[in-house]
Design an enzyme around this catalytic site. Structure first.
Site, short mmCIF file in Angstrom:
data_model
loop_
_atom_site.label_atom_id
_atom_site.label_comp_id
_atom_site.label_asym_id
_atom_site.label_seq_id
_atom_site.Cartn_x
_atom_site.Cartn_y
_atom_site.Cartn_z
N ASP A 2 5.34 0.29 11.90
CA ASP A 2 4.09 -0.30 11.43
C ASP A 2 3.93 -1.77 11.83
OD1 ASP A 2 3.12 2.01 10.36
OD2 ASP A 2 3.59 1.53 8.28
N ARG A 50 1.98 14.57 12.33
CA ARG A 50 2.90 14.26 11.23
C ARG A 50 2.86 15.46 10.28
NH1 ARG A 50 1.52 8.21 9.37
NH2 ARG A 50 -0.61 8.81 9.79
N ARG A 56 -8.34 -0.29 5.01
CA ARG A 56 -7.42 0.69 4.43
C ARG A 56 -6.10 0.04 4.02
NH1 ARG A 56 -5.82 5.21 7.98
NH2 ARG A 56 -4.82 5.81 6.02
N LYS A 111 0.83 -1.20 0.00
CA LYS A 111 0.00 0.00 0.00
C LYS A 111 0.86 1.25 0.00
CE LYS A 111 -1.42 2.18 3.57
NZ LYS A 111 -2.06 2.86 4.71
N ASN A 112 1.89 1.28 0.84
CA ASN A 112 2.70 2.48 1.00
C ASN A 112 3.48 2.82 -0.27
OD1 ASN A 112 1.80 2.85 3.60
ND2 ASN A 112 3.57 1.88 4.56
N CYS A 166 -4.56 8.73 9.96
CA CYS A 166 -4.68 8.02 11.24
C CYS A 166 -4.37 8.94 12.42
CB CYS A 166 -3.72 6.83 11.28
SG CYS A 166 -4.28 5.39 10.37
#
Length: 425
Positions: A307, A122, A399, A22-23, A117
């Site tokens: 993560d 951030r 997600r 995903k990233n 999130c």
């Protein structure tokens, strides 16, 4: 809204395929804004986040077409807008990375400040400073970033990131590939997803070198062409299912993986008494003895990934002794600890450290997901617990994990999705 119902106690066994990352996929999708030719992404994960990004790209004028076999076809030939509205950017932070490509190709953009999130601040300051180093003129107004380039477009510059930032590194790369002259990025993040983005950009005609090291050099080009690119396998999904196998005393063969991307996790698992065998595109994870406590601290790649912190904490609740989990990347990332305590875990949180004492006899209970990684840590706990665990607010899971219940069920887990009818769901 849905919820997951898990009947714990089953060992995970069998083959489990890993999806594209995903990233990486989200930033590769943003790269479609840099060219008027099609960008075809293979091994594309089908997730809520990638759909959100697809909606935003379509709003900007990109043709977005899902094809069979996890293929996504993106065509920015008719890019019609440089406006990314709040309602599409607020859902996740990665959508903010359209700013640099829009600026590089169109010379101006208006992009909402992002959401995402709730795991601490951030800020996007590093992103904006990098764009300003290439000549961008930035103004903040009513929750939006108004950006434009001087006559002649972006120009190469020297960016020294004051702290390591994956998002800012990727964003600077996306803008610099079309800037005049050379851009040098120092103190860059080194994650595999950054190297994946650089290799895709190079396949499109960019000149990026050094990705995966602290210094990245980019020689700007006048235009990029289309390309076909496979999304790198998801190292976080890989690690999550490896930890799930260990937690259930299972024996799982993870396929379509890049084993070298998870060396910090493999080391921690082996110290915990888990057997890890790396192969060509596969990793076998098994455990048939007790778990040992292991202290970890999260760190930028190649350190232990933030993560995977929540998932590893869940595993340590089952270990015989005390372990210390130190979170150094994000604040507020121990929100899963109180929910794990509802299942019987003994966790003492003190600032950015959590002391986990085990072995806990986890028992099923209703719990609430708070963010993406916390959600999947509760799934792992439910798999290892006695009885039934009900996890609510699983939209977080959707997600970042493709076909989660299907993959786990194929390996013997008793997990099902159902509608959540409770009033405060």
């Amino acid at each position: 809204m849905d919820r997951l119902v898990i009947r714990g106690g089953a060992r995970l066994t069998g083959d489990l395929p890993i999806s594209g990352a995903k990233n990486s996929a989200l930033k590769l999708m943003a790269a479609s804004l840099l060219t008027d030719e099609p960008l075809v992404l293979e091994n594309m994960p089908r997730l809520a986040d990638t759909r959100f990004m697809g909606h935003l790209l379509a709003r900007l004028g990109v043709s977005v077409e899902e094809r069979s076999g996890s293929v996504l076809h993106l065509d920015g030939g008719r890019l019609s807008s440089g406006f990314a509205p709040y309602e599409l950017v607020r859902k996740m932070r990665a959508t903010f990375n359209v700013l640099g490509p829009l600026l590089a190709r169109r010379g101006e953009a208006k992009v909402s400040l992002p959401g995402g999130c709730a795991i601490g601040a951030r800020p996007v300051d590093l992103h904006l400073q990098a764009l300003e180093a290439m000549g961008a003129e930035i103004e903040l107004s009513e929750g939006y970033v108004l950006a434009k380039t001087p006559r002649g477009g972006l120009a190469g510059g020297h960016v020294v990131f004051p702290m390591v930032s994956v998002g800012a590194t990727e964003h600077a790369m996306l803008a610099a590939v079309l800037a005049r002259g050379e851009t040098v990025l120092d103190n860059c993040a080194r994650e595999p997803e950054i190297a994946d983005l650089a290799e895709c950009l190079n396949a499109m005609g960019a000149k990026v070198s050094g990705a995966g090291s602290p210094t990245i050099r980019i020689e700007g080009v006048e235009r990029l062409s289309g390309a076909t690119w496979p999304v790198v396998p998801d190292r976080i999904e890989t690690g999550t299912y490896a930890i799930a196998a260990a937690a259930t005393g299972g024996d799982v063969r993870l396929t379509n993986v890049r084993p070298e991307h998870n060396e910090a996790l493999w080391s921690a698992l082996e110290h915990a008494g888990v057997k890890v065998v790396e192969g060509d595109g596969v990793v076998e994870v098994s455990r048939d003895g007790p778990l040992k406590p292991v202290d970890i601290h999260t760190a930028p790649y190649p350190g232990f990934p933030t993560d995977l912190q929540a998932q590893f904490m869940t595993l340590m609740t089952l270990a015989d002794g005390a372990s210390v989990i130190r979170e150094t990347i994000f604040e507020n990332r121990f929100m899963h600890a109180p929910e794990l305590a509802r299942l019987g875990a003994n966790i003492d949180v003190r600032g950015n450290e959590a002391v986990v004492r085990g072995p806990a006899r986890l028992k099923g209970a209703p719990v609430m997901a708070t963010d993406l990684r916390a959600s999947v840590s509760l799934v792992i706990a439910g798999l290892a617990a006695e009885g039934e665990t009900v996890i609510r607010r699983i939209y977080h899971l959707d997600r970042g994990f493709e076909r989660l219940e299907e993959k786990l069920s194929a390996c013997g887990a008793n997990v099902r999705r159902e509608k959540d009818t409770e009033q405060d769901a």
